[in-house]
Design an enzyme around this catalytic site. Structure first.
Site, short mmCIF file in Angstrom:
data_model
loop_
_atom_site.label_atom_id
_atom_site.label_comp_id
_atom_site.label_asym_id
_atom_site.label_seq_id
_atom_site.Cartn_x
_atom_site.Cartn_y
_atom_site.Cartn_z
N TYR A 50 8.22 5.59 -4.17
CA TYR A 50 6.83 5.29 -4.53
C TYR A 50 6.80 4.24 -5.63
O TYR A 50 7.60 4.31 -6.58
CB TYR A 50 6.11 6.55 -5.02
CG TYR A 50 5.15 7.08 -3.99
CD1 TYR A 50 4.09 6.29 -3.54
CD2 TYR A 50 5.30 8.35 -3.44
CE1 TYR A 50 3.21 6.76 -2.58
CE2 TYR A 50 4.42 8.82 -2.47
CZ TYR A 50 3.38 8.02 -2.06
OH TYR A 50 2.51 8.48 -1.10
N GLU A 77 3.44 2.54 -6.86
CA GLU A 77 2.10 2.02 -7.10
C GLU A 77 2.09 1.05 -8.29
O GLU A 77 2.71 1.32 -9.31
CB GLU A 77 1.12 3.15 -7.44
CG GLU A 77 0.40 3.67 -6.22
CD GLU A 77 0.88 5.03 -5.81
OE1 GLU A 77 2.09 5.31 -6.04
OE2 GLU A 77 0.07 5.81 -5.27
N ASP A 133 -7.36 -17.00 7.99
CA ASP A 133 -6.49 -15.95 8.52
C ASP A 133 -5.49 -16.64 9.45
O ASP A 133 -5.86 -17.12 10.53
CB ASP A 133 -7.35 -14.92 9.27
CG ASP A 133 -6.52 -13.77 9.83
OD1 ASP A 133 -5.29 -13.95 10.00
OD2 ASP A 133 -7.10 -12.72 10.12
N THR A 139 -0.70 -11.49 9.01
CA THR A 139 0.29 -10.46 9.31
C THR A 139 1.65 -11.12 9.15
O THR A 139 1.75 -12.33 8.93
CB THR A 139 0.14 -9.94 10.75
OG1 THR A 139 0.11 -11.06 11.63
CG2 THR A 139 -1.11 -9.11 10.92
N LYS A 161 4.21 -11.67 13.67
CA LYS A 161 3.91 -12.44 14.89
C LYS A 161 4.87 -13.63 14.94
O LYS A 161 6.07 -13.41 15.05
CB LYS A 161 2.44 -12.82 14.92
CG LYS A 161 1.50 -11.59 14.97
CD LYS A 161 0.05 -11.98 15.12
CE LYS A 161 -0.84 -10.76 15.32
NZ LYS A 161 -1.44 -10.26 14.08
N ARG A 172 6.43 -5.40 10.68
CA ARG A 172 4.97 -5.23 10.71
C ARG A 172 4.47 -5.15 9.28
O ARG A 172 4.98 -4.36 8.48
CB ARG A 172 4.59 -3.96 11.46
CG ARG A 172 4.95 -4.01 12.92
CD ARG A 172 4.25 -2.93 13.68
NE ARG A 172 2.96 -3.40 14.10
CZ ARG A 172 2.75 -4.09 15.23
NH1 ARG A 172 3.75 -4.40 16.02
NH2 ARG A 172 1.53 -4.47 15.56
N1 DSN Z 1 -3.64 -7.19 17.66
C1 DSN Z 1 -3.51 -8.55 17.22
C2 DSN Z 1 -3.38 -9.49 18.35
O1 DSN Z 1 -2.89 -9.08 19.39
O2 DSN Z 1 -3.74 -10.65 18.22
C3 DSN Z 1 -4.62 -8.92 16.34
O3 DSN Z 1 -4.90 -7.88 15.48
#
Ligand code: DSN
Length: 417
Positions: free
Chosen positions: A53, A55, A199, A225, A228, A234
């Site tokens: 932990y 924080e 974003d 994120t 990707k 993740r």
């Molecule tokens: N789930 C993501 C996507 O597939 O683009 C976006 O949140």
């Protein structure tokens, strides 16, 4: 006696994980938001750091025992600052949606106004779509794409911003195949005194690898994120100019979250290290080249692509041009070993659960080392399936060819056991 393994403790879960690993190896992963994280990233993700932990932020934590966690978080931040050329990074958001909510919480109070791209036009839920908290608790106005070329309608953006004077203007997409015009957005935001938030969840790896324009210097706040095109674990992150660092950090913790997921942060540091290597630039360029090649193959077979092509890793195909809807197309493609998702297309006359399109992406197959030749072959297979989605012989033939291709291209982080 050594500690029992997962297989010994919980053979049921171990078996499901093994099957999922095999599924990821034996299918063509064309879901535009997915990728293969390296073994190094996976090792960090599964590390004992998740027992801890912490924080707070480095040097200001609420628990003792942070000497290594502080260093891990510090390395992640330093590498990401270098990778994206930004002044401040918060690596604690659990994923993209919490990162976007944290941005709302940093600058808005319920009822305050935002402007963002609508979901049906390729925007994300968390840019103010009505079923999301970002559309329910805030007064969100949504722009779209133009009817003639399906590109972002900047005139509409300017109109909405002028009329509603939002505190935040969102740009960034989840199902849009073209570059976002960051400079034009920045001008519109500047004129109205709004904060531009970009974003970059889908394209952050392409930006890191120099294969896509960067919003740094144009959007003072950037969310993403990390799993990707960036090929990390993740997770989520917020990059911002130093002048907004305090509000962003406070909104993430203690505003929205408790303890950060330290193993994910370590894995993000590893992914940033990998993305700083020259080979990542080659990868990012190949992702875009591959998407273009797949798009050309599809169009040569009469598949209608939204905007007529792509600038990124992503293709949005209106498959009604082949007399099939998106959902049955995605199901037939999966039966043939090609995994994608059904998706609305701009001005879709069909419902979101049964839309006209499929969304395809090349980040994962490029991580396997596939190139433009393979993309043309895959584009041909997709067209074969779209032309005969209920023909078992066609599906079986493509399935066998897909499997043979997958067997010649290993996937990062996975083992054929
Ligand atoms: N789930 C993501 C996507 O597939 O683009 C976006 O949140």
């Amino acid at each position: 006696m050594s500690e029992p393994t997962l297989t010994q403790v919980d053979p049921e879960i171990a078996s499901l994980i093994a099957h999922e690993e095999r599924r990821q190896l034996d299918n063509l992963r064309l879901i535009a938001s997915e990728n293969y994280a390296s073994r190094a990233v996976q090792e960090a993700t599964a590390s004992p750091l998740s027992n801890k932990y912490s924080e707070g932020y480095a040097g200001k934590r609420y628990y003792q025992g942070q000497e290594y966690v502080d260093q891990v978080e510090g390395l992640a931040i330093a590498r990401l600052k270098q990778l994206f050329g930004v002044e401040h990074v918060n690596v604690q958001p659990y994923s993209g949606s919490p990162a976007n909510l944290a941005v709302h919480y940093a600058f808005l109070r319920p009822g305050d106004r935002t402007v963002g791209l609508g979901l049906p036009a390729g925007g994300h839920l968390t840019h103010g779509w009505k079923v999301s908290i970002t559309g329910d608790y805030f007064e969100a106005h949504q722009y779209g794409v133009r009817a003639d070329d399906h590109r972002i309608d900047l005139d509409q953006v300017a109109r909405l911003v002028k009329e509603h004077r939002p505190k935040i203007l969102w740009c960034g997409t989840t199902a849009y195949p073209r570059h976002v015009p960051y400079a034009e957005f920045a001008q519109i935001a500047r004129d109205a005194g709004a904060i531009l938030v970009a974003d970059i969840a889908h394209v952050s790896g392409l930006i890191a690898g120099g294969a896509h324009p960067s919003p740094v210097g144009l959007a003072p706040i950037i969310t993403s994120t990390t799993h990707k095109t960036l090929r990390g674990p993740r997770g989520g992150m917020i990059l911002c100019e130093a002048r907004y660092a305090k509000e962003i950090d406070k909104a993430v913790f203690p505003g929205l979250q408790g303890g950060p997921h330290n193993s994910g942060i370590a894995a993000l540091a590893v992914a940033a290290h990998e993305a700083l290597a020259p080979s990542f630039r080659t990868y990012a360029k190949a992702v875009v080249d591959n998407a273009r090649a797949m798009g050309e193959a599809l169009m040569s077979r009469g598949v209608d692509l939204v905007t007529g092509g792509t600038d990124t890793h992503l293709l949005l195909a209106d498959v009604t041009s082949k007399n099939v809807a998106g959902k049955p197309a995605a199901i037939a493609l999966e039966a043939a070993g090609i995994v994608c998702n059904y998706n609305s297309v701009p001005f879709d006359t069909r419902k979101p659960f049964d839309p006209s399109g499929i969304r395809l992406g090349t980040a994962a197959v490029t991580s396997r080392g596939m190139g433009e030749g393979e993309m043309r072959i895959i584009g041909g297979w997709i067209a074969d399936v779209l032309e005969a989605p209920t023909d078992a012989a066609v599906l079986a033939r493509v399935r066998a060819e897909v499997l043979a291709l997958c067997q010649t291209f290993p996937a990062p982080g996975l083992e054929r056991r």
